[in-house]
Write a protein that holds these residues in place. Structure first.
Motif, short mmCIF file in Angstrom:
data_model
loop_
_atom_site.label_atom_id
_atom_site.label_comp_id
_atom_site.label_asym_id
_atom_site.label_seq_id
_atom_site.Cartn_x
_atom_site.Cartn_y
_atom_site.Cartn_z
N SER A 1 -46.02 12.66 50.01
CA SER A 1 -46.57 13.98 50.29
C SER A 1 -45.46 15.01 50.47
N ALA A 2 -44.29 14.59 50.93
CA ALA A 2 -43.16 15.51 51.07
C ALA A 2 -42.68 15.96 49.69
N ASP A 3 -42.71 15.07 48.70
CA ASP A 3 -42.30 15.43 47.33
C ASP A 3 -43.29 16.41 46.71
N THR A 4 -44.57 16.15 46.91
CA THR A 4 -45.58 17.00 46.29
C THR A 4 -45.79 18.30 47.03
N ALA A 5 -45.36 18.40 48.29
CA ALA A 5 -45.52 19.63 49.06
C ALA A 5 -44.44 20.64 48.72
N LYS A 6 -43.31 20.20 48.23
CA LYS A 6 -42.20 21.12 47.95
C LYS A 6 -42.58 22.22 46.95
N PRO A 7 -43.22 21.90 45.81
CA PRO A 7 -43.57 22.98 44.90
C PRO A 7 -44.55 23.96 45.50
N VAL B 1 -46.51 14.27 58.96
CA VAL B 1 -46.68 12.91 58.48
C VAL B 1 -46.38 12.91 56.99
N VAL B 2 -45.60 11.94 56.54
CA VAL B 2 -45.27 11.77 55.13
C VAL B 2 -46.05 10.55 54.63
N VAL B 3 -46.76 10.74 53.51
CA VAL B 3 -47.61 9.69 52.94
C VAL B 3 -47.07 9.30 51.57
N TYR B 4 -47.06 8.01 51.29
CA TYR B 4 -46.75 7.52 49.94
C TYR B 4 -48.03 7.53 49.13
N TRP B 5 -48.02 8.16 47.98
CA TRP B 5 -49.19 8.24 47.11
C TRP B 5 -49.24 7.06 46.15
N PRO C 1 -51.52 -8.72 56.60
CA PRO C 1 -50.33 -8.22 57.29
C PRO C 1 -49.14 -8.00 56.34
N THR C 2 -48.48 -6.89 56.54
CA THR C 2 -47.33 -6.51 55.73
C THR C 2 -46.41 -5.63 56.55
N GLN C 3 -45.20 -5.46 56.11
CA GLN C 3 -44.26 -4.55 56.75
C GLN C 3 -43.98 -3.34 55.85
N GLU C 4 -44.71 -3.24 54.73
CA GLU C 4 -44.49 -2.12 53.79
C GLU C 4 -45.08 -0.85 54.37
N ILE C 5 -44.31 0.21 54.31
CA ILE C 5 -44.68 1.51 54.86
C ILE C 5 -45.66 2.21 53.92
N LEU C 6 -46.71 2.81 54.49
CA LEU C 6 -47.64 3.63 53.73
C LEU C 6 -47.48 5.10 54.12
N ALA C 7 -47.22 5.36 55.40
CA ALA C 7 -47.02 6.72 55.90
C ALA C 7 -46.18 6.63 57.17
N ALA D 1 -34.71 -0.33 56.84
CA ALA D 1 -34.74 -1.67 56.26
C ALA D 1 -36.13 -2.07 55.76
N ALA D 2 -37.17 -1.39 56.20
CA ALA D 2 -38.55 -1.77 55.84
C ALA D 2 -38.83 -1.48 54.37
N PRO D 3 -39.64 -2.31 53.72
CA PRO D 3 -40.00 -2.04 52.32
C PRO D 3 -40.87 -0.79 52.22
N LYS D 4 -40.60 -0.01 51.18
CA LYS D 4 -41.35 1.22 50.93
C LYS D 4 -41.75 1.28 49.48
N PRO D 5 -42.90 1.90 49.19
CA PRO D 5 -43.30 2.07 47.79
C PRO D 5 -42.31 2.96 47.05
N SER D 6 -42.27 2.82 45.76
CA SER D 6 -41.32 3.60 44.97
C SER D 6 -41.91 4.92 44.48
N GLY D 7 -43.19 5.13 44.67
CA GLY D 7 -43.85 6.33 44.15
C GLY D 7 -43.58 7.58 44.95
N PRO D 8 -44.22 8.66 44.55
CA PRO D 8 -44.02 9.96 45.21
C PRO D 8 -44.64 9.97 46.61
#
Length: 152
Positions: free
Chosen positions: A141-147, A84-88, A97-103, A132-139
């Motif tokens: 969990s996949a970004d932070t797991a790489k290091p 699972v990939v999570v937006y932080w 209700p929203t269509q913005e992805i959180l994870a 096509a779904a809106p997504k947050p612009s932040g990092p």
């Protein structure tokens, strides 16, 4: 002349026996089906994310901010394993209700599948709907797991 009536207690007992007979009735959901696991892990991520937000009054910035990982082990493991990939840093909006992805499940961008929306509901999306779904612009969990993966 003896009565041919059946006592009502016998009728009730027969009806109850028929109602609980295994194998009868509509087919039951298979609890170990992949979609149940997908939704279950996303539901646990929603609980983790929301409990962290409520406890700290700010959205989690990493997996370390999850305060009840011991209660939602399936969600924690799914994030740690990269399933699972999570937006932080996203403020959850339950009840709005929203269509913005959180994870989302890691293979959703290619194959489609279940996602967790910012309002903490789960939804199945095709790969095109996900793109096509809106997504947050932040990092994420996949970004932070790489290091961390490079350290091991």
């Amino acid at each position: 002349m003896p009565s041919s009536r059946i006592p009502s207690a016998w009728i009730v007992a027969a009806a109850l026996a028929a109602a609980v007979t295994p194998g009868c009735g509509p087919p039951q959901s298979v609890t170990n089906a992949p979609e149940h696991y997908d939704m279950g892990s996303l539901d646990e991520v929603a609980d983790l994310y929301n409990s962290a937000y409520n406890a700290k009054k700010k959205p989690p910035a990493s997996i370390k901010d999850f305060v009840r990982g011991d209660l939602f082990v399936g969600g924690m493991n799914a994030i740690k394993k990269g399933e699972v990939v999570v937006y932080w840093g996203v403020t959850p909006t339950p009840g709005e209700p929203t269509q913005e992805i959180l994870a989302y499940k890691a293979d959703v961008p290619e194959k489609g599948g279940y996602v967790l929306l910012k309002d903490l509901t789960t939804k199945a999306m095709t790969a095109d709907e996900f793109k096509a779904a809106p997504k947050p612009s932040g990092p994420t969990s996949a970004d932070t797991a790489k290091p961390e993966a490079k350290k091991s």
